[in-house]
Design a protein around this motif. Structure first.
Motif, mmCIF file in Angstrom:
data_model
loop_
_atom_site.group_PDB
_atom_site.id
_atom_site.type_symbol
_atom_site.label_atom_id
_atom_site.label_comp_id
_atom_site.label_asym_id
_atom_site.label_seq_id
_atom_site.Cartn_x
_atom_site.Cartn_y
_atom_site.Cartn_z
ATOM 1 N N CYS A 106 70.392 -52.336 66.269
ATOM 2 C CA CYS A 106 69.640 -51.782 67.409
ATOM 3 C C CYS A 106 70.287 -52.179 68.731
ATOM 4 O O CYS A 106 70.455 -51.348 69.627
ATOM 5 C CB CYS A 106 68.194 -52.269 67.367
ATOM 6 S SG CYS A 106 67.211 -51.562 66.032
ATOM 7 N N ASN A 140 65.529 -46.856 69.512
ATOM 8 C CA ASN A 140 65.311 -47.418 68.180
ATOM 9 C C ASN A 140 65.279 -48.941 68.258
ATOM 10 O O ASN A 140 66.180 -49.563 68.818
ATOM 11 C CB ASN A 140 66.428 -46.971 67.240
ATOM 12 C CG ASN A 140 66.164 -47.396 65.806
ATOM 13 O OD1 ASN A 140 65.024 -47.505 65.387
ATOM 14 N ND2 ASN A 140 67.223 -47.651 65.055
ATOM 15 N N GLY A 141 64.214 -49.535 67.718
ATOM 16 C CA GLY A 141 64.077 -50.982 67.748
ATOM 17 C C GLY A 141 63.207 -51.500 68.871
ATOM 18 O O GLY A 141 62.955 -52.707 68.947
#
Length: 210
Positions: A106, A140-141
């Motif tokens: 990430c 994302n993350g």
């Protein structure tokens, strides 16, 4: 956060004072008594949005001690925590600092997006709290807790009390003598701290570790 392991990056204290403390005390006698007992509590923040974002991701679901260890390793291994520096590393190299591979991937992906101009962190400064959270969560993350930590620990937004932060919930329970706390109870207190919820959060964090 402590300054001793953040010496190579720019930090400052969250900016608040007597006005915010007096206002909170006037609305909540229990919190006011705790603030009077504790005095001013300093909260170290990282004004650089990228550095703060990576710090928040590293800190997901691990202890403060573990965050410090990983962060020190990253600074030794990579130097400046910048998009360009981290984008040049592999996920394996980032993971070797002690974090999970999921976090490393990430961090590497986010660094590359920002370095390539696909995501502009500076635009966050012109957005509302809700808009900041929504935009960060497209990465994302990055979940809501991470985005809320950015609001407090980088952007100094004044009215953030995170339900997703275990320490804040624990501090609230200790402050009011509650064996447990529901989302409804939490939101009632959170709304009662407005518009200075972030200052309340700073004290709740401190109370949780007393």
């Amino acid at each position: 956060m402590e300054e001793n392991y953040l010496q190579t990056i720019k930090t400052k204290y969250f900016d608040y004072g007597k006005e915010e403390m007096d206002y909170l005390a006037s609305l909540d006698e229990t919190l006011g008594a705790a603030m009077a007992r504790m005095g001013r509590v300093e909260r170290v923040i990282i004004p650089d949005l990228f550095t703060a974002l990576i710090y928040a991701i590293v800190g997901q679901l691990i202890s403060v001690k573990a965050v410090r260890t990983i962060w020190e390793r990253m600074q030794v291994k990579f130097g400046e925590i910048s998009p360009q520096n981290l984008a040049m590393q592999t996920a394996d190299e980032i993971q070797s600092c002690g974090m999970t591979m999921k976090k490393a991937v990430c961090i590497n992906n986010i660094a590359q997006m920002i370095a390539q101009g696909a995501f502009n962190l500076d635009e966050l400064n012109d957005l509302s709290d809700t808009e900041v959270i929504n935009k960060l969560m497209t990465l994302n993350g990055v979940g809501k807790w991470t985005a809320e930590m950015m609001l407090i620990n980088a952007m100094e937004r004044p009215d953030v009390v995170s339900w997703g932060d275990i320490a804040i919930r624990r501090g609230m329970m200790k402050l009011y003598g509650l064996p447990a706390i529901t989302k409804g109870q939490f939101d009632e207190y959170r709304l009662g701290y407005s518009p200075f919820g972030s200052v309340a959060s700073i004290f709740l964090w401190e109370i949780s570790f007393e």
